[in-house]
Design a protein around this motif. Sequence first.
Motif, PDB file in Angstrom:
ATOM      1  N   GLY A 187       0.399   3.583  -3.104  1.00 32.24           N
ATOM      2  CA  GLY A 187       1.120   4.046  -2.992  1.00 32.24           C
ATOM      3  C   GLY A 187       2.565   2.961  -2.807  1.00 32.24           C
ATOM      4  O   GLY A 187       3.162   4.644  -3.481  1.00 32.24           O
ATOM      5  N   ILE A 188       2.804   2.266  -2.820  1.00 29.32           N
ATOM      6  CA  ILE A 188       3.937   1.908  -3.486  1.00 29.32           C
ATOM      7  C   ILE A 188       3.861   2.187  -5.319  1.00 29.32           C
ATOM      8  O   ILE A 188       5.154   2.486  -5.842  1.00 29.32           O
ATOM      9  CB  ILE A 188       3.803   0.501  -3.639  1.00 29.32           C
ATOM     10  N   LEU A 189       3.458   2.006  -5.880  1.00 28.51           N
ATOM     11  CA  LEU A 189       3.571   2.774  -7.488  1.00 28.51           C
ATOM     12  C   LEU A 189       3.912   4.664  -7.448  1.00 28.51           C
ATOM     13  O   LEU A 189       4.640   4.435  -8.407  1.00 28.51           O
ATOM     14  CB  LEU A 189       2.395   2.305  -8.258  1.00 28.51           C
ATOM     15  N   HIS A 190       3.086   5.767  -6.612  1.00 32.04           N
ATOM     16  CA  HIS A 190       4.017   6.379  -6.808  1.00 32.04           C
ATOM     17  C   HIS A 190       4.890   6.426  -6.326  1.00 32.04           C
ATOM     18  O   HIS A 190       5.606   7.625  -6.552  1.00 32.04           O
ATOM     19  CB  HIS A 190       2.392   7.557  -5.544  1.00 32.04           C
ATOM     20  N   LEU A 191       5.678   5.434  -4.932  1.00 32.74           N
ATOM     21  CA  LEU A 191       7.145   6.005  -4.914  1.00 32.74           C
ATOM     22  C   LEU A 191       7.851   5.360  -6.483  1.00 32.74           C
ATOM     23  O   LEU A 191       8.796   6.225  -5.852  1.00 32.74           O
ATOM     24  CB  LEU A 191       6.884   5.124  -3.517  1.00 32.74           C
ATOM     25  N   LEU A 192       7.716   4.551  -6.628  1.00 31.62           N
ATOM     26  CA  LEU A 192       8.335   3.253  -7.810  1.00 31.62           C
ATOM     27  C   LEU A 192       8.431   4.902  -9.117  1.00 31.62           C
ATOM     28  O   LEU A 192       9.475   5.470  -9.520  1.00 31.62           O
ATOM     29  CB  LEU A 192       8.107   2.881  -8.832  1.00 31.62           C
ATOM     30  N   ARG A 193       7.422   5.566  -9.377  1.00 29.59           N
ATOM     31  CA  ARG A 193       7.127   7.000 -10.041  1.00 29.59           C
ATOM     32  C   ARG A 193       7.984   8.133  -9.747  1.00 29.59           C
ATOM     33  O   ARG A 193       9.221   8.228 -11.067  1.00 29.59           O
ATOM     34  CB  ARG A 193       5.788   7.217 -10.826  1.00 29.59           C
ATOM     35  N   GLN A 194       7.837   8.442  -8.906  1.00 23.20           N
ATOM     36  CA  GLN A 194       8.341   9.452  -7.699  1.00 23.20           C
ATOM     37  C   GLN A 194      10.240   9.234  -7.756  1.00 23.20           C
ATOM     38  O   GLN A 194      10.676  10.326  -8.614  1.00 23.20           O
ATOM     39  CB  GLN A 194       7.908   9.974  -6.233  1.00 23.20           C
ATOM     40  N   GLU A 195      10.696   8.307  -7.842  1.00 17.98           N
ATOM     41  CA  GLU A 195      12.282   7.992  -7.257  1.00 17.98           C
ATOM     42  C   GLU A 195      12.844   8.194  -8.710  1.00 17.98           C
ATOM     43  O   GLU A 195      13.811   8.450  -8.800  1.00 17.98           O
ATOM     44  CB  GLU A 195      12.138   6.682  -7.046  1.00 17.98           C
ATOM     45  N   LEU A 206      15.685  -0.082 -13.356  1.00 16.90           N
ATOM     46  CA  LEU A 206      15.159  -0.380 -12.294  1.00 16.90           C
ATOM     47  C   LEU A 206      14.113  -1.650 -12.955  1.00 16.90           C
ATOM     48  O   LEU A 206      13.140  -1.180 -14.008  1.00 16.90           O
ATOM     49  CB  LEU A 206      13.740   0.349 -11.307  1.00 16.90           C
ATOM     50  N   LEU A 207      14.927  -2.915 -12.609  1.00 13.85           N
ATOM     51  CA  LEU A 207      13.398  -4.250 -13.279  1.00 13.85           C
ATOM     52  C   LEU A 207      12.670  -4.354 -11.813  1.00 13.85           C
ATOM     53  O   LEU A 207      13.292  -4.602 -11.178  1.00 13.85           O
ATOM     54  CB  LEU A 207      14.293  -4.601 -13.933  1.00 13.85           C
ATOM     55  N   ALA A 208      11.579  -4.394 -12.274  1.00 15.33           N
ATOM     56  CA  ALA A 208      10.357  -4.592 -11.345  1.00 15.33           C
ATOM     57  C   ALA A 208       9.479  -5.574 -12.232  1.00 15.33           C
ATOM     58  O   ALA A 208       8.876  -5.858 -12.392  1.00 15.33           O
ATOM     59  CB  ALA A 208      10.032  -3.829 -10.703  1.00 15.33           C
ATOM     60  N   ASP A 209       9.262  -6.974 -11.085  1.00 11.84           N
ATOM     61  CA  ASP A 209       9.132  -8.682 -11.640  1.00 11.84           C
ATOM     62  C   ASP A 209       7.252  -8.658 -10.378  1.00 11.84           C
ATOM     63  O   ASP A 209       7.820  -8.842  -9.292  1.00 11.84           O
ATOM     64  CB  ASP A 209       9.787 -10.075 -10.939  1.00 11.84           C
ATOM     65  N   GLU A 210       6.752  -7.635 -11.292  1.00 11.96           N
ATOM     66  CA  GLU A 210       5.237  -8.013 -10.785  1.00 11.96           C
ATOM     67  C   GLU A 210       5.359  -7.366  -8.395  1.00 11.96           C
ATOM     68  O   GLU A 210       5.713  -8.250  -7.416  1.00 11.96           O
ATOM     69  CB  GLU A 210       4.974  -9.449  -9.711  1.00 11.96           C
ATOM     70  N   PRO A 211       6.386  -6.004  -8.716  1.00 19.49           N
ATOM     71  CA  PRO A 211       6.164  -5.399  -7.847  1.00 19.49           C
ATOM     72  C   PRO A 211       4.958  -4.948  -6.338  1.00 19.49           C
ATOM     73  O   PRO A 211       5.315  -4.785  -5.838  1.00 19.49           O
ATOM     74  CB  PRO A 211       6.923  -3.882  -8.231  1.00 19.49           C
ATOM     75  N   THR A 212       3.952  -5.538  -7.207  1.00 20.24           N
ATOM     76  CA  THR A 212       2.400  -5.309  -6.047  1.00 20.24           C
ATOM     77  C   THR A 212       1.872  -6.620  -6.254  1.00 20.24           C
ATOM     78  O   THR A 212       1.084  -6.910  -5.693  1.00 20.24           O
ATOM     79  CB  THR A 212       1.708  -4.654  -6.782  1.00 20.24           C
ATOM     80  N   GLY A 213       2.513  -7.472  -6.725  1.00 18.47           N
ATOM     81  CA  GLY A 213       1.975  -8.343  -6.194  1.00 18.47           C
ATOM     82  C   GLY A 213       1.363  -9.441  -5.093  1.00 18.47           C
ATOM     83  O   GLY A 213       0.639 -10.063  -4.282  1.00 18.47           O
ATOM     84  N   ASN A 214       2.059  -9.446  -3.756  1.00 19.60           N
ATOM     85  CA  ASN A 214       1.661  -9.286  -2.583  1.00 19.60           C
ATOM     86  C   ASN A 214       0.858  -7.935  -1.561  1.00 19.60           C
ATOM     87  O   ASN A 214       0.628  -8.701  -0.383  1.00 19.60           O
ATOM     88  CB  ASN A 214       2.930  -9.403  -2.009  1.00 19.60           C
ATOM     89  N   LEU A 215       0.247  -6.715  -2.192  1.00 18.79           N
ATOM     90  CA  LEU A 215       0.465  -6.115  -1.670  1.00 18.79           C
ATOM     91  C   LEU A 215      -1.723  -5.954  -1.675  1.00 18.79           C
ATOM     92  O   LEU A 215      -1.549  -6.148  -2.384  1.00 18.79           O
ATOM     93  CB  LEU A 215       1.286  -4.586  -2.175  1.00 18.79           C
TER      94      LEU A 215
END
Length: 214
Positions: free
Chosen positions: A171-179, A155-164
């Motif tokens: 919550g999204i970071l926990h999802l990324l970590r879990q997946e 998974l390559l993520a460029d500022e995945p929480t920048g607009n959140l």
Amino acid sequence: MLVLDQLTKSYGGRTVLARLSHTFKAGEFVAIMGESGVGKSTLLNLIAGLDTPDSGQVIVDGAPMAALDDDAATLLRRTRMGFIFQAFHVLPHLTLRQNVALPLLLNRRDAGRADEMLAAVGLGGRGADFPRQLSGGELQRVAIARALVHRPALLLADEPTGNLDPETAEGILHLLRQETRESGAGAIMVTHSHAAAAMADQVLLLTRSGLKLA
């Protein structure tokens, strides 16, 4: 899993990356931080084969990206990688469910997980909506669901929480970590957020002299 060997990239006469080398371990979640303009997004594009280095090479699972023709590189990205872009790149003429299901359809896999991933990013029940009906933060969540839906090996993520907002970002970071943990995937996340970086197994700082532990 991933080796960067003496990568150099310049734009308009300005060197962005110079002889950058690093080895990323399989299954590792790495955050990359650094000043704006230092080449973080460029590095992700080079790893994905969306851009080509001036010299040096990217080696994925023992295969140099430069040795792959366009079809082989596209197949590698489609089957092995997930990319969360800063600009989302959500297709406006497709519904949310169709956008998220696209990697599954391209890989000839059942599209049922698209609804599961929309729910996981807080957009359950909105699969029939179109991107024009969404806010920037919601579009970012669609892009995240799409990048994860086919369980990529990298998974390559460029500022995945920048607009959140902070709560949604957590919550999204926990999802990324879990997946990534459940699938044994590696992840490389570019971020300016120290809170996001804290979710990673390792935090690296990109400077003009290369990558080093933060």
